[in-house]
Design a protein around this motif. Sequence first.
Motif, short mmCIF file in Angstrom:
data_model
loop_
_atom_site.label_atom_id
_atom_site.label_comp_id
_atom_site.label_asym_id
_atom_site.label_seq_id
_atom_site.Cartn_x
_atom_site.Cartn_y
_atom_site.Cartn_z
N ALA A 26 0.26 11.35 -6.69
CA ALA A 26 0.74 10.77 -5.43
C ALA A 26 1.54 9.49 -5.62
CB ALA A 26 -0.43 10.53 -4.48
N HIS A 27 1.60 8.96 -6.81
CA HIS A 27 2.45 7.80 -7.08
C HIS A 27 3.93 8.17 -7.06
CE1 HIS A 27 -0.30 4.50 -7.74
NE2 HIS A 27 -1.08 5.32 -8.42
N GLU A 28 4.24 9.46 -6.94
CA GLU A 28 5.64 9.88 -6.90
C GLU A 28 6.37 9.18 -5.77
OE1 GLU A 28 5.24 12.46 -3.28
OE2 GLU A 28 3.86 11.48 -4.64
N LEU A 29 5.72 8.98 -4.65
CA LEU A 29 6.38 8.28 -3.54
C LEU A 29 6.52 6.80 -3.82
CD1 LEU A 29 5.41 9.63 -0.02
CD2 LEU A 29 7.31 10.22 -1.51
N GLY A 30 5.63 6.24 -4.62
CA GLY A 30 5.75 4.83 -4.98
C GLY A 30 7.04 4.58 -5.75
N ALA A 31 7.33 5.44 -6.71
CA ALA A 31 8.57 5.29 -7.48
C ALA A 31 9.77 5.36 -6.56
CB ALA A 31 8.64 6.36 -8.56
N ARG A 43 6.94 12.24 5.18
CA ARG A 43 6.65 12.15 6.62
C ARG A 43 5.26 11.57 6.86
NH1 ARG A 43 9.76 16.90 6.52
NH2 ARG A 43 7.99 18.23 6.07
N LEU A 44 4.29 12.02 6.09
CA LEU A 44 2.91 11.59 6.28
C LEU A 44 2.67 10.14 5.86
CD1 LEU A 44 1.01 14.77 5.04
CD2 LEU A 44 1.22 13.95 7.39
N ARG A 45 3.36 9.68 4.82
CA ARG A 45 3.10 8.34 4.30
C ARG A 45 4.22 7.33 4.56
NH1 ARG A 45 1.38 7.92 -1.55
NH2 ARG A 45 2.44 9.86 -2.04
N ASN A 46 5.20 7.70 5.34
CA ASN A 46 6.32 6.80 5.58
C ASN A 46 5.86 5.44 6.10
OD1 ASN A 46 9.13 6.18 5.66
ND2 ASN A 46 9.12 6.56 7.87
N ASP A 47 4.89 5.43 6.99
CA ASP A 47 4.44 4.16 7.57
C ASP A 47 3.78 3.25 6.55
OD1 ASP A 47 2.33 6.03 7.49
OD2 ASP A 47 1.24 4.99 9.08
N ILE A 48 3.10 3.80 5.53
CA ILE A 48 2.49 2.93 4.52
C ILE A 48 3.44 2.67 3.35
CG2 ILE A 48 0.13 3.45 5.16
CD1 ILE A 48 -0.05 5.27 2.68
N CYS A 49 4.62 3.27 3.40
CA CYS A 49 5.66 3.05 2.38
C CYS A 49 6.83 2.28 3.00
CB CYS A 49 6.12 4.38 1.79
SG CYS A 49 4.90 5.19 0.75
N TRP A 50 6.52 1.32 3.85
CA TRP A 50 7.51 0.42 4.42
C TRP A 50 8.59 1.15 5.23
CZ3 TRP A 50 6.79 0.41 -1.02
CH2 TRP A 50 5.80 -0.44 -1.45
N MET A 83 0.85 -1.18 0.00
CA MET A 83 0.00 0.00 0.00
C MET A 83 0.89 1.24 0.00
SD MET A 83 -3.12 1.20 0.51
CE MET A 83 -3.92 2.64 1.13
N ILE A 84 0.72 2.07 -0.99
CA ILE A 84 1.52 3.29 -1.02
C ILE A 84 0.67 4.54 -1.12
CG2 ILE A 84 3.61 2.24 -1.96
CD1 ILE A 84 2.64 3.33 -4.70
N LEU A 85 -0.61 4.38 -1.39
CA LEU A 85 -1.50 5.53 -1.48
C LEU A 85 -2.34 5.64 -0.22
CD1 LEU A 85 -2.73 5.27 -5.18
CD2 LEU A 85 -1.04 6.85 -4.24
N PRO A 86 -2.57 6.87 0.24
CA PRO A 86 -3.39 7.04 1.45
C PRO A 86 -4.86 6.74 1.14
CG PRO A 86 -2.90 9.16 0.49
CD PRO A 86 -2.12 8.14 -0.32
N LYS A 87 -5.61 6.41 2.17
CA LYS A 87 -7.04 6.15 1.99
C LYS A 87 -7.78 7.41 1.58
CE LYS A 87 -7.10 2.22 5.01
NZ LYS A 87 -7.50 1.58 6.23
N VAL A 88 -7.34 8.54 2.09
CA VAL A 88 -7.94 9.83 1.75
C VAL A 88 -6.94 10.60 0.89
CG1 VAL A 88 -8.85 12.01 2.66
CG2 VAL A 88 -9.26 9.86 3.89
#
Length: 171
Positions: A109-114, A159-166, A1-6
């Motif tokens: 928001a897929h920028e963090l996925g890459a 910072r906001l999505r670090n936890d869902i980006c492993w 999971m790399i995208l936030p729910k909201v």
Amino acid sequence: MILPKVRDPRFTTIRRGGTLTDEHHHLLALWAATCAEHVLGLFEAVRPDDSRPREAIAYARAWVRGEVRMMEARAAGGHAMGAARDLRGAARNAAYAAGQAAVVAHVAAHELGAAAYAIKAVRAAAPAGLGEAAGRAECRWQRDQLPAEIRELVLDDQRLRNDICWSVFDC
């Protein structure tokens, strides 16, 4: 999971009700492509005859230049991720990074996925016991590539999505 729910409106374009300018959307796509390209060799070392991840990165850049439509870049991203399906480790993560870079044209928001998959690829490629350090070095390298115009946006997103980006952005 790399995208936030909201969805974060900062990653939704103005014309779709968010606050993201086209210029910043393009900079996010170029940064994602740079992150993915940095680890592309980890895929190509395993599958030198499979051009799908390289093509996805090229489509991301072509989208920024206005040479292809968003749907074409998104499709190229899907093909790159398809190249990863039967792989494991660094090669798989590198192909996913390329796929994520191309789909930034569709969802910024897929920028963090890459970036996250690129870090995972480096971690997986590192010698035993050195993966975490290699991942932190890759994370710092990626941050050094950030254009000033989007730097704070991306760092806040990390910072906001670090936890869902492993937790790969602890660098």
